[in-house]
Structures are given as C-alpha cells and as structure tokens.
Design a protein around this motif. Structure first.
Motif, mmCIF file in Angstrom:
data_model
loop_
_atom_site.group_PDB
_atom_site.id
_atom_site.type_symbol
_atom_site.label_atom_id
_atom_site.label_comp_id
_atom_site.label_asym_id
_atom_site.label_seq_id
_atom_site.Cartn_x
_atom_site.Cartn_y
_atom_site.Cartn_z
ATOM 1 N N LEU A 1 0.757 -1.109 -0.076
ATOM 2 C CA LEU A 1 -0.065 -0.099 0.170
ATOM 3 C C LEU A 1 0.993 1.257 -0.113
ATOM 4 O O LEU A 1 0.468 2.064 -0.576
ATOM 5 N N ALA A 2 2.129 1.164 0.783
ATOM 6 C CA ALA A 2 2.900 2.427 0.870
ATOM 7 C C ALA A 2 3.457 2.618 -0.568
ATOM 8 O O ALA A 2 3.467 3.863 -1.273
ATOM 9 N N ALA A 3 3.886 1.710 -1.412
ATOM 10 C CA ALA A 3 4.317 1.948 -2.963
ATOM 11 C C ALA A 3 3.228 2.252 -3.606
ATOM 12 O O ALA A 3 3.247 3.203 -4.507
ATOM 13 N N LYS A 4 1.715 2.309 -3.421
ATOM 14 C CA LYS A 4 0.771 2.582 -4.413
ATOM 15 C C LYS A 4 0.268 3.834 -3.975
ATOM 16 O O LYS A 4 0.486 4.541 -4.916
ATOM 17 N N VAL A 5 0.405 4.285 -2.786
ATOM 18 C CA VAL A 5 0.211 5.651 -2.453
ATOM 19 C C VAL A 5 1.346 6.648 -2.713
ATOM 20 O O VAL A 5 1.302 7.800 -3.275
ATOM 21 N N GLY A 6 2.584 6.076 -2.447
ATOM 22 C CA GLY A 6 3.769 6.978 -3.156
ATOM 23 C C GLY A 6 3.771 7.010 -4.269
ATOM 24 O O GLY A 6 4.398 8.323 -4.785
#
Length: 702
Positions: free
Chosen positions: A593-598
């Motif tokens: 999720l961090a990768a998607k949001v980032g």
C-alpha cells in the motif's frame, strides 16, 4: 541436419508451410488451387463467389478476406515419393497480424505471395519482418501475372529495395498481362507453356523463345551467382559450359542457400488462371525445409532452469506448442499445436507446463479448414489439433509430465482501440460474457475489461475492422445482439523526469496497526529496458527482505492506472533506496500500500505525459487527387514521410495519430471518387501534444 533412422525417415517427406502476403495478393485463391491439384478438392473454390474452402467463416465469405489462419494437410507426389504438406493460410489484413505471427512461430517454411501489379505492399513488409524474426526460410511467388500492369522484374527489384531480401528468380515469365502463357524454368534451362483450357494440368515444353534467350541466360547466371557460396564448383562448371550443370545439382545448392536464408527463390504465375501452381508445389518440396532441416527447438527445463534441446524425433520426450485456440459449436474448444518431439496418442494425458495442470486429450485430429479427420497418434514434425482441454491459451507448452520443458512463448502487440459494448436485452448479459470470454481466449490481441467508474464492458483490439468482425461473430455464433459505443483510442502514460519521494504509511486501529516507510526514486527506464525496472538498494536490513517483493508488487499494480487519466504506464524505473519498518505493525500489505500511495504522489511530480498510438499509413492514389489526399492527411496531424510516383498513381507514406483516423476509409473514398486505397498499421506510442492531452484528461475526468 539430423541423420535418418527408422523413426525419423518419414519426416524428410513432411513440409510445414504458411502462405503469407498483403491483402488481395491472392493467398486464398492459391491455396484453393493447391487443394484442387493435390486432389484434396474436386472443384476449385473461388473467393469472389464466397466458395473458398479455407475461408470457411461467414464473415470471410461475405467480405472476401481471410480472418483466421486455416490449416489443412495435402499430399503431393514428386520424384516417385509422396510428400505430406501441412499448409496454414494466413490473413493479409493488418488487423489480423497476430494470426500471421502465431502461425510463423510454428512453421518451418513459407511461401511469400506478391501481386504482380501491386508489388511489395505495406503488409508484405510486416509479414516479411515477422518471418525474419522467426528465421523462416521462404520462396516467393509473383501472382496475378495475367493482370493489366503486371511486371515481374519490378516486383523482384522491390523485394530487394523494400525488404532487404536477396530475391533470385528461378523462373522468368513468357509474356505478361493477357499475353502471359508460360515460364522459362532457369533450373531446368527449359521453357514451358500451359495448354489453354486444360485447368493448368497440361504443361507443354517449348524451345526458349528467341527474344528471351539473352535474358534467361543472364538470370540463370544470377541464379548460379546467388548460390555460388554453396558451391564454387558449380560456378566453374557454368563458366566452362553453361549446359553441363544437371538439374539435381541446381536443386541441391538452391535448397541449401534457401534453408540458410541466403536467397529467396522467386517464381511467377496466375493462381486464378491455374498457371504455375503445380510448379510452386514442386518448389515447396524441393526448396523448403522438412522438420529435420530445422534446428532442434530450445526450451527451459522448469525444474533445473537450464536450457534443453528437443529434436524432431518421435522417440524423444513429447513437447508441443499450442499456437491457436478455436471454438467449434459441435466439438467445443479446439487447440491447434505443433509437435516438436515425441509422439502423442489420442486419449492420453499431456502436462501443460504453463498452467501446471494435467490435461486429457480425448481426440487428436488433422484439420482441413473447419472439418476434422481423426488421428490415433501424432508425431514429431506434425501439426494437428486436440479436443478435451479444460484450460489452455495460445503459447502454452505441452509436454509429458516427467520431462517438462518450457518453449519460448509468443509475444503479441497491445490493442490500440476500444469500444464500450452492452447486450441489447438484459437476458443476454450472461451469454455476452461467455461469448467475449471465448473470443478473447482465441485471440490474444482482443481484450475485455470493465470500466471501474461506469461499469461498462470495454473491448479492445487492433483496429476498427478487427472489432467489427468480433461483434459480428458474437451475433452469428453466439446469438448475442449488442449495442456498441464510439471507438476510443487506447492511450498510455509515461514518466519523463526522475524524482525522489518518501512515503510513510501509517494506520492505527484498536489492535495491531499498519506501518511501512519507503524512500524511492521514480523515473523513466534505462534504454532498452521494458516494463518495471525495479532496483533494490536498501542496506542493512532497514526493510526486511520478505517485504521487498511487496513494494515491487505495489508499483506493478500502480502502473495499471496512471495519474493523469488512469491509462496504463508500460515502462518506469523505481530505485528503492531506504526505509524502515515496525516489528509488530509492519506486514507485506503495508509495504504494498505504501508503494501504491507513494507512486500517486511521486508520478505527479515526475512530469507524467500522455502517449498516443501512432499509425503507419500508405495511401495509393491517382495523381489527380494527390493534393487533396496530402492536404487531408495534414489536417489529421500526419507527418508525411515520402511520396513515390508509379505509372498513373502516387504512393503516399505517412505517420498519423490513430485518434485522427476514425472513418478515414469512407472520407478517402469520397475525396478520390473511390479510386484510392489505404492500409494502416500500428507503429509506436508517441507523446501527445498538450492540447490533445488536455482534451483527453478533461473528457475522462468529466
């Protein structure tokens, strides 16, 4: 070349060939004549009458074009031996390029057909490049020699100029247009004419016409020079006494030069007028490879991940490649496959290495267009079809379970055009889903998706004709009437500059929370790289190794929806530099999720741009309309590349955005009173101008 033992001895009598060409060069007519002369058909089917055997689909018969690759097997006797020829008749229309691509992948040789009037046309170039890609040796047949404007030598010249080929005539025509009546055979050094009214079956030897003596000697010399690399002895023999070379010697060296792809032997005739097809069949036997002449197929053993070879030997372990899936209303799902090694009996099991599943093949068949003839067993070097597969896709490798191997899969172009589709009645919703799933299974360049915002079903393909045919097939084969929307262009997005970003993903809910911290650099890929270029530079276990694949997965998913208008991003580079984790709250999902949001934040800063599909177009127009045609193309944002003059007409080549070309065929017709023709194929994706991007984004975001 493999040595012949008792098992492989029959293989040298096999030929697996395709017939490839530009639309309207006469592929299907040539195939129909082959079926007639080999005794497969008792009468000749004609494309213009809708009676061609190989064009068995209703849509093919109505439009007079080939849409699917049809397979058939014929037998031809030469040198007192009976040869088996598996033939695949491929489409010439650019929207169905995938059919040519997958056929060439499994063929050993090909016949390239050219129209004696049109010469080397755009789609001829495309299929020629595909044959080069798969290293398929070929012979050429200049068809339609009886047509007004036919010019054999001009076509040979164009093959050298446009295709970079080394065309070497092994025949030269006697007469042209209405006067075309025979050929000088440069291999035999003799002249032959067809007896009128004999359906091409009576061929009479005549002395070489006086006016052709010099040119036939000149071209025989060119032929010998073309194959001289294979035999210096032959060249010397020719210099001493041109008549001392035997036919067998000539055939042997031409065959070796053809198989080595050093030359392309060129023949001529008129399939429609039954002239030259038997000679073409002889040349297929004499010059194109048998499965034994082709290198052993290379694959990867999935257990050891090492390369392995499989040779055309029925006693080797079984391996085959599925190259086409078709749905038959009576038989169900049919899988066409090429057997590279081993043998397969009807009713036995195969292992699909790609899906990891065992499948029982209830029946094996030899195909004749859409008719089937049952086989008990199929062996190395043959092409057949199987029934009974539960799950199979184009490009899957089939083997025996104990000796798996993965053969090189096929790559297919991305669809460039989409339309929204819905059934006319609510009760047809399920029927439409089944129909679309079956059609997508058959055709790797046809995709089906659901628009997340509107809930509409979106189908995508290679052109307007492609989608038109598929919608028509749904109506006829699956009885589903549909409403369709306006065609839409499939844009893509790309990232132009490199940016750095830190993303801390935190969620605290009563119990265990979520935590992930990543620092990464996002930018365009390095030259020559495609897809996601992911580089892990995290040191000292700041992000545990088990979480790194989740970061990569997050970026891969994010690429499906760009930040400008939700279009896919094909290529980007992510360098994961640092980060941190929480001993309790961090897990794989947190890092994904961090990768998607980032990504969403970084991509906005990284100068995202919209890419539009650019098409290559070639327009053949009478000189009188040249100004109108080029003026119209300029209005469509075309970049004109060149204009070539031919007697009485001009050929315009240009690159033009797909979005400007909807309905072009109709407007070209009205501009030129129906006298111009055009052909278009996908070229590449290029950055769209600012005003186009703004329009597209505005439309998407409403």
């Amino acid at each position: 070349m493999a040595t012949l033992d008792k098992n492989t001895s029959k293989l040298h009598l096999n030929r697996n060939i395709g017939i490839m060409a530009h639309i309207d060069a006469g592929k299907t007519t040539t195939t129909e004549r082959i079926l007639y002369y080999t005794g497969r058909n008792y009468k000749m089917g004609e494309v213009h009458e809708g009676g061609a055997t190989m064009d068995w689909m209703i849509q093919e018969q109505e439009r007079g074009i080939t849409i699917t690759s049809a397979a058939t097997t014929v037998y031809w006797e030469l040198f007192n031996k009976k040869y088996k020829i598996n033939i695949i008749d491929t489409p010439g229309h650019v929207d169905f390029t995938v059919e040519v691509e997958r056929s060439l992948r499994v063929l050993d040789g090909a016949v390239a057909l050219f129209c004696a009037v049109g010469g080397v046309e755009p789609q001829s170039e495309t299929v020629w490049r595909q044959a080069d890609k798969y290293k398929v040796p070929r012979i050429s047949f200049v068809n339609k020699m009886d047509r007004s404007g036919a010019d054999f030598f001009s076509v040979v010249e164009q093959m050298a100029e446009r295709l970079g080929a080394n065309p070497v005539p092994i025949q030269i025509p006697i007469g042209a247009e209405e006067g075309f009546r025979g050929v000088v055979d440069l291999v035999k050094d003799k002249a032959f004419v067809w007896e009128e009214g004999s359906d091409g079956t009576i061929i009479v030897e005549i002395p070489i016409p006086e006016e052709l003596e010099q040119i036939s000697r000149e071209y025989r010399m060119k032929l010998i020079e073309g194959v001289a690399e294979e035999s210096d002895e032959l060249l010397e023999k020719f210099m001493d006494d041109p008549h001392s070379i035997t036919e067998v010697e000539m055939i042997d060296v031409i065959r070796r030069a053809t198989l080595g792809m050093k030359i392309t032997p060129v023949m001529c005739g008129s399939a429609f007028k039954n002239k030259g097809v038997q000679m073409l069949l002889n040349a297929i036997i004499e010059f194109l490879p048998s499965p034994l002449d082709v290198d052993a197929v290379v694959g990867i053993n999935p257990k050891t991940e090492k390369q392995e070879l499989r040779s055309a030997d029925p006693d080797d372990h079984f391996s085959a490649l599925a190259f086409k899936i078709a749905t038959d209303p009576f038989v169900g799902r049919i899988c066409f496959f090429r057997v590279y090694s081993g043998r397969l009996k009807a009713g036995s099991y195969v292992y699909n290495v790609t899906t990891g599943k065992k499948e029982r093949i209830s029946r094996i068949m030899q195909m004749h267009a859409n008719k089937q003839e049952p086989l008990d067993v199929i062996e190395a070097g043959d092409i057949g079809a199987g029934v009974g597969f539960k799950k199979i896709h184009t490009g899957d490798t089939l083997t025996d379970e104990k000796h798996p191997i993965i053969l090189e899969a096929m790559t297919f172009p991305t669809p460039v055009i989409s339309i929204a589709i819905e059934p006319k009645t609510q009760k047809d919703i399920d029927k439409m889903s089944v129909a679309l799933a079956k059609l997508a299974e058959e055709d790797p360049t046809f995709t089906v998706a659901t628009d997340q915002d509107s809930g509409q079903t979106i189908i995508s393909g290679m052109g307007e004709l492609h989608l038109d045919i598929l919608v028509d097939r749904m109506k006829r084969e699956f009885n589903v009437e549909c409403n369709i929307g306006q065609p839409q262009v499939n844009y893509k997005e790309a990232i132009k500059t490199t940016v750095q970003h830190k993303e801390v993903y935190k969620k605290q809910t009563g119990g265990r929370g979520k935590f992930a911290n990543i620092e990464f650099e996002l930018g365009p890929v390095d030259e020559g790289v495609v897809g996601l270029q992911f580089i892990d530079m995290v040191k000292g276990g700041n992000i545990p190794k088990e979480f790194i694949p989740s970061v990569k997965k997050g970026f891969e998913i994010a690429m499906q929806n760009g930040v400008l208008a939700g279009y896919t991003i094909d290529d980007m580079k992510v360098t994961l530099m640092d980060g941190s984790y929480h001993a309790v709250d961090s897990d794989q999902l947190s890092f994904e999720l961090a990768a998607k949001v980032g990504f969403k934040i970084a991509a906005r800063k990284a100068n995202s741009v919209l890419l539009e599909p650019i098409m290559k177009i070639e327009v053949v127009t009478p000189e009188d309309y040249l100004g109108d045609v080029t003026g119209d193309l300029n209005k469509r944002r075309a970049i004109l590349e060149n204009v070539t003059a031919k007697v009485g007409y001009q050929i315009v080549k240009a690159k033009v955005p797909l979005s400007e070309m909807f309905g072009y065929v109709t407007s070209l017709r009205s501009l030129t009173s129906g006298r111009a023709t055009s052909s278009m194929e996908f070229d590449s994706f290029k950055e769209a101008p600012g005003f186009i991007s703004e329009e597209v984004i505005k439309k998407i975001k409403g």
